[in-house]
Design a protein around this motif. Sequence first.
Motif, PDB file in Angstrom:
ATOM      1  N   UNK A   7      19.113  23.648  22.638  1.00  0.00           N
ATOM      2  CA  UNK A   7      19.084  22.913  23.913  1.00  0.00           C
ATOM      3  C   UNK A   7      20.476  22.571  24.440  1.00  0.00           C
ATOM      4  N   UNK A   8      21.449  23.408  24.151  1.00  0.00           N
ATOM      5  CA  UNK A   8      22.819  23.231  24.645  1.00  0.00           C
ATOM      6  C   UNK A   8      22.979  24.042  25.933  1.00  0.00           C
ATOM      7  N   UNK A   9      22.331  23.579  26.992  1.00  0.00           N
ATOM      8  CA  UNK A   9      22.240  24.347  28.222  1.00  0.00           C
ATOM      9  C   UNK A   9      23.573  24.500  28.948  1.00  0.00           C
ATOM     10  N   UNK A  10      24.378  23.447  29.004  1.00  0.00           N
ATOM     11  CA  UNK A  10      25.652  23.524  29.731  1.00  0.00           C
ATOM     12  C   UNK A  10      26.595  24.524  29.098  1.00  0.00           C
ATOM     13  N   UNK A  11      26.742  24.450  27.789  1.00  0.00           N
ATOM     14  CA  UNK A  11      27.642  25.371  27.090  1.00  0.00           C
ATOM     15  C   UNK A  11      27.110  26.805  27.171  1.00  0.00           C
ATOM     16  N   UNK A  12      25.805  26.976  27.042  1.00  0.00           N
ATOM     17  CA  UNK A  12      25.211  28.307  27.155  1.00  0.00           C
ATOM     18  C   UNK A  12      25.471  28.878  28.550  1.00  0.00           C
ATOM     19  N   UNK A  13      25.330  28.056  29.568  1.00  0.00           N
ATOM     20  CA  UNK A  13      25.571  28.495  30.937  1.00  0.00           C
ATOM     21  C   UNK A  13      27.032  28.905  31.121  1.00  0.00           C
TER      22      UNK A  13
END
Length: 168
Positions: free
Chosen positions: A42-48
């Motif tokens: 659930x690390x959406x910002x870093x994945x993005x």
Amino acid sequence: IDADFDAETVPVWQYEQPDPGLDAIREAADLTDRASRLLEQDEFSEASRLLSQAGKLVPDLPSIQFARAHLHTMYAVRWRSRLSPETMRQQHEYADKAAQKLRELAPNDPQAEIVAWTTRNNLAGDVWRTDRAASRRMRQQVLEAANAMLERPRLTDPLKAEIYNLRA
């Protein structure tokens, strides 16, 4: 291997040197893999951020579009209770855009088509709140596409299961 060819007309030099684009593809694939692992946490910002980097290196790499579609879908699912209906729809629109690009880049890949129609089905659910007729049309398109996919030869059982799930 002895080969009889005219070295003047066959650009052998192209194949004797490393492909300059290969390093960029490898780096983009690595960034995409790292982003996918971050999505599981659930690390959406870093994945993005990693997917944006990968996209700058190789904009037309199908795995990047697949991961982008997954990112926006997972974000919408994970934060469903906290997001406004507009934000939910926006996330599904982003996922749909990435999935349609994936489908363009990999037109013969049934998995790409399943991802594209699944994201369209999710978007149809959000559209239902404001335009039921449009939602029905979208879902009809999804159903027709799923039925057409089932007509394809050599589908594996896991792919058939995904398609049947999409039709449900």
